[in-house]
Design a protein around this motif. Structure first.
Motif, mmCIF file in Angstrom:
data_model
loop_
_atom_site.group_PDB
_atom_site.id
_atom_site.type_symbol
_atom_site.label_atom_id
_atom_site.label_comp_id
_atom_site.label_asym_id
_atom_site.label_seq_id
_atom_site.Cartn_x
_atom_site.Cartn_y
_atom_site.Cartn_z
ATOM 1 N N ARG A 1 0.812 -1.225 0.000
ATOM 2 C CA ARG A 1 0.000 0.000 0.000
ATOM 3 C C ARG A 1 0.837 1.262 0.000
ATOM 4 O O ARG A 1 0.433 2.278 -0.568
ATOM 5 C CB ARG A 1 -0.935 0.004 1.202
ATOM 6 N N LYS B 1 -4.276 0.928 7.588
ATOM 7 C CA LYS B 1 -4.150 -0.306 6.790
ATOM 8 C C LYS B 1 -2.709 -0.794 6.836
ATOM 9 O O LYS B 1 -1.782 0.006 6.682
ATOM 10 C CB LYS B 1 -4.517 -0.020 5.325
ATOM 11 N N GLN C 1 -7.088 -4.023 8.182
ATOM 12 C CA GLN C 1 -7.437 -2.602 8.253
ATOM 13 C C GLN C 1 -8.439 -2.320 9.357
ATOM 14 O O GLN C 1 -9.221 -3.178 9.749
ATOM 15 C CB GLN C 1 -7.882 -2.053 6.918
ATOM 16 N N GLU D 1 -5.078 6.384 6.034
ATOM 17 C CA GLU D 1 -5.789 7.139 4.999
ATOM 18 C C GLU D 1 -6.909 7.939 5.613
ATOM 19 O O GLU D 1 -7.618 7.435 6.498
ATOM 20 C CB GLU D 1 -6.465 6.177 4.011
ATOM 21 N N GLN D 2 -7.110 9.115 5.094
ATOM 22 C CA GLN D 2 -8.273 9.907 5.454
ATOM 23 C C GLN D 2 -9.525 9.068 5.145
ATOM 24 O O GLN D 2 -9.566 8.374 4.122
ATOM 25 C CB GLN D 2 -8.210 11.149 4.581
ATOM 26 N N PHE D 3 -10.514 9.094 6.014
ATOM 27 C CA PHE D 3 -11.759 8.371 5.759
ATOM 28 C C PHE D 3 -12.552 9.134 4.695
ATOM 29 O O PHE D 3 -12.813 10.327 4.844
ATOM 30 C CB PHE D 3 -12.583 8.259 7.050
ATOM 31 N N VAL D 4 -12.897 8.436 3.626
ATOM 32 C CA VAL D 4 -13.641 9.081 2.541
ATOM 33 C C VAL D 4 -15.133 8.809 2.755
ATOM 34 O O VAL D 4 -15.559 7.649 2.743
ATOM 35 C CB VAL D 4 -13.200 8.529 1.161
ATOM 36 N N GLU E 1 -18.982 3.454 -4.303
ATOM 37 C CA GLU E 1 -17.715 2.889 -4.770
ATOM 38 C C GLU E 1 -17.933 2.329 -6.167
ATOM 39 O O GLU E 1 -18.975 1.722 -6.442
ATOM 40 C CB GLU E 1 -17.250 1.769 -3.844
ATOM 41 N N HIS F 1 -20.051 -3.041 -0.670
ATOM 42 C CA HIS F 1 -19.302 -3.939 0.214
ATOM 43 C C HIS F 1 -20.091 -4.166 1.496
ATOM 44 O O HIS F 1 -20.772 -3.265 1.975
ATOM 45 C CB HIS F 1 -17.943 -3.318 0.583
ATOM 46 N N HIS G 1 -16.480 -5.057 4.576
ATOM 47 C CA HIS G 1 -15.256 -4.857 3.777
ATOM 48 C C HIS G 1 -15.117 -5.821 2.611
ATOM 49 O O HIS G 1 -14.126 -5.788 1.896
ATOM 50 C CB HIS G 1 -13.977 -4.971 4.632
ATOM 51 N N GLU H 1 -10.066 0.113 -8.182
ATOM 52 C CA GLU H 1 -11.172 0.459 -7.287
ATOM 53 C C GLU H 1 -11.129 1.956 -7.025
ATOM 54 O O GLU H 1 -10.058 2.520 -6.791
ATOM 55 C CB GLU H 1 -11.028 -0.279 -5.953
ATOM 56 N N ASN I 1 -8.782 4.227 -5.105
ATOM 57 C CA ASN I 1 -8.540 3.559 -3.819
ATOM 58 C C ASN I 1 -7.445 2.513 -3.946
ATOM 59 O O ASN I 1 -6.457 2.552 -3.224
ATOM 60 C CB ASN I 1 -9.839 2.917 -3.296
ATOM 61 N N GLU I 2 -7.599 1.598 -4.891
ATOM 62 C CA GLU I 2 -6.688 0.457 -4.928
ATOM 63 C C GLU I 2 -6.518 -0.066 -6.349
ATOM 64 O O GLU I 2 -7.458 -0.045 -7.135
ATOM 65 C CB GLU I 2 -7.285 -0.665 -4.056
HETATM 66 P P1 AMP Z 1 -9.514 -1.873 0.497
HETATM 67 O O1 AMP Z 1 -8.955 -3.163 1.058
HETATM 68 O O2 AMP Z 1 -8.581 -0.725 0.580
HETATM 69 O O3 AMP Z 1 -10.113 -2.049 -0.875
HETATM 70 O O4 AMP Z 1 -10.761 -1.522 1.452
HETATM 71 C C1 AMP Z 1 -11.911 -2.332 1.532
HETATM 72 C C2 AMP Z 1 -13.130 -1.448 1.706
HETATM 73 O O5 AMP Z 1 -13.025 -0.676 2.922
HETATM 74 C C3 AMP Z 1 -13.299 -0.420 0.596
HETATM 75 O O6 AMP Z 1 -13.878 -0.963 -0.535
HETATM 76 C C4 AMP Z 1 -14.185 0.592 1.324
HETATM 77 O O7 AMP Z 1 -15.507 0.137 1.419
HETATM 78 C C5 AMP Z 1 -13.583 0.624 2.720
HETATM 79 N N1 AMP Z 1 -12.507 1.656 2.768
HETATM 80 C C6 AMP Z 1 -11.196 1.451 2.515
HETATM 81 N N2 AMP Z 1 -10.498 2.601 2.602
HETATM 82 C C7 AMP Z 1 -11.375 3.570 2.919
HETATM 83 C C8 AMP Z 1 -11.265 4.982 3.124
HETATM 84 N N3 AMP Z 1 -10.086 5.627 3.065
HETATM 85 N N4 AMP Z 1 -12.401 5.653 3.412
HETATM 86 C C9 AMP Z 1 -13.594 5.008 3.513
HETATM 87 N N5 AMP Z 1 -13.759 3.696 3.325
HETATM 88 C C10 AMP Z 1 -12.679 2.961 3.023
#
Ligand code: AMP
Length: 373
Positions: free
Chosen positions: A104, A144, A155, A179-182, A187, A210, A213, A252, A264-265
């Motif tokens: 990450r 994370k 996470q 990461e800042q919470f979005v 999504e 989701h 998660h 993503e 995001n990813e």
């Molecule tokens: P990730 O493993 O980074 O894909 O995270 C899994 C899920 O967690 C994402 O698809 C989002 O639903 C939630 N998530 C991850 N990062 C954030 C973020 N910075 N702000 C809000 N929700 C998040």
């Protein structure tokens, strides 16, 4: 061009490898699977399965020599052994793409360096001051682990000051990204393919819901304004170009409440949110992966029908074998199971799709069928 009849080697033996092998076999390729664990979902449908650790260079070299091209279906295949065997056969996408995406910190820095919009973040090395890092980003935020994270593993959301101590205790000694919470409106994700000749084909944008998660529903077309979908597609094209992709990638994204799109990813492989393409596009993401890594013309990515994909997790076995009979009796539903013997909670065992006149109707039907499973 690597023509049908040749051998594709897949590193990783999960469901993505299985569906890749099925698509490759249909086109007349042979498929060899390399996976540390025995009896894997991909090995069951491939021409050969090799079980050895990823860092076993002797086994990996022997595997590579038997294949005309190698690809990977699992993001946590270590990049170093792939670099070590790079002269033995073609590897697509290149190991450096995997190296960037599987950590990450590297991924976020790459996004920042290449000016792709993303959530603000801080990195804290192992043994660093996590509480200070959290305060620098601000609460709410998401902590994370830098390595080996997927499906929300590794996470933790920090929604209030009072959650900081728990985060510090949980991640002590591990490198993390904060990461800042979005507070997103929704999504979405984009799956696309790029070939060595720089041809690019993008599949229709998926909207993803989701639960705990883990991806629950992918809805296509995404219920976002056309300009949002166009912005996401454009960003994905530029990203594939800049990272030097040869193969398939899933990206993503978050759609913020102001309509802006954040990355995001990145996943340098087929993506769970692209499974709908098997039943709703002329060419699936798996066939497209075969085409891209073998240098064949990329296929048609049009959407033939609005569709919803639902993941089937091990939890569905809570009251015994799910009710397949009911689902299979629905003419609009198509069931895909991955042949996994043990239905653990949170484990992806299969998925189903529902096609309908529009996305809302497909979602309504999909929710109904999911409850009845
Ligand atoms: P990730 O493993 O980074 O894909 O995270 C899994 C899920 O967690 C994402 O698809 C989002 O639903 C939630 N998530 C991850 N990062 C954030 C973020 N910075 N702000 C809000 N929700 C998040």
């Amino acid at each position: 061009m690597i023509l049908p009849g040749k051998t594709i080697g897949v590193l990783g033996g999960g469901q993505l490898g299985r569906m890749l092998a099925q698509a490759a076999n249909r086109l007349g390729y042979r498929v060899h699977v390399y996976e540390p664990q025995v009896n894997c979902p991909a090995g069951a449908v491939a021409q050969k399965e090799v079980n050895a650790p990823y860092d076993d260079l002797a086994a990996l070299s022997a595997f590579a020599r038997e294949c005309d091209v190698l690809t990977y279906e699992f993001e946590n295949v270590p990049a170093a052994p792939l670099k070590a065997i790079e002269n033995l056969t073609k590897l697509r996408p290149h190991w450096s793409v995997l190296e960037t995406c599987q950590n990450r910190s590297r991924e976020k820095n790459w996004l920042r360096d290449h000016k792709f919009p993303h959530a603000r973040f801080e990195e804290v090395p192992a043994g660093g001051d996590l509480a200070a890092g959290i305060r620098a980003v601000g609460v709410p935020c998401v902590v994370k682990t830098a390595d080996f994270g997927y499906d929300g593993k590794g996470q933790l959301k920090v929604m209030a000051e009072g959650d900081i101590a728990a985060a510090v205790a949980r991640f002590a000694g591990q490198p993390v990204v904060i990461e800042q919470f979005v507070d997103f409106a929704c999504e979405i994700s984009v799956v696309l393919a790029r070939s060595e000749s720089a041809a690019v084909r993008v599949f229709p944008v998926a909207e993803n819901i989701h639960t705990n998660h883990i991806l629950d529903f992918s809805i296509v077309p995404a219920r976002v304004p056309p300009e949002t979908a166009a912005a996401a597609e454009k960003m994905a094209r530029v990203l594939a170009e800049k990272i030097g992709l040869v193969g398939v990638m899933g990206i993503e994204m978050f759609v913020a409440k102001d309509g802006s799109v954040l990355v995001n990813e990145l996943a340098p492989r087929t993506h769970n949110s692209g499974h709908y393409t098997i039943d709703a596009c002329p060419v699936s993401q798996f066939e497209q992966q075969v085409r891209a890594i073998c240098g064949l013309p990329l296929g048609d990515t049009r959407l033939l029908s609005p569709v919803v994909m639902v993941n089937i997790l091990g939890d569905a076995w809570g009251r015994g074998e799910p009710n397949w009979k009911d689902l299979l009796a629905q003419p609009a539903a198509r069931l895909h199971l991955y042949g996994k013997a043990e239905p653990r909670p949170g484990r992806k065992m299969g998925h189903f799709t529902v096609t309908a006149r529009d996305a809302d109707m497909a979602l309504e039907m999909a929710r109904k069928y999911q409850v009845r499973l």
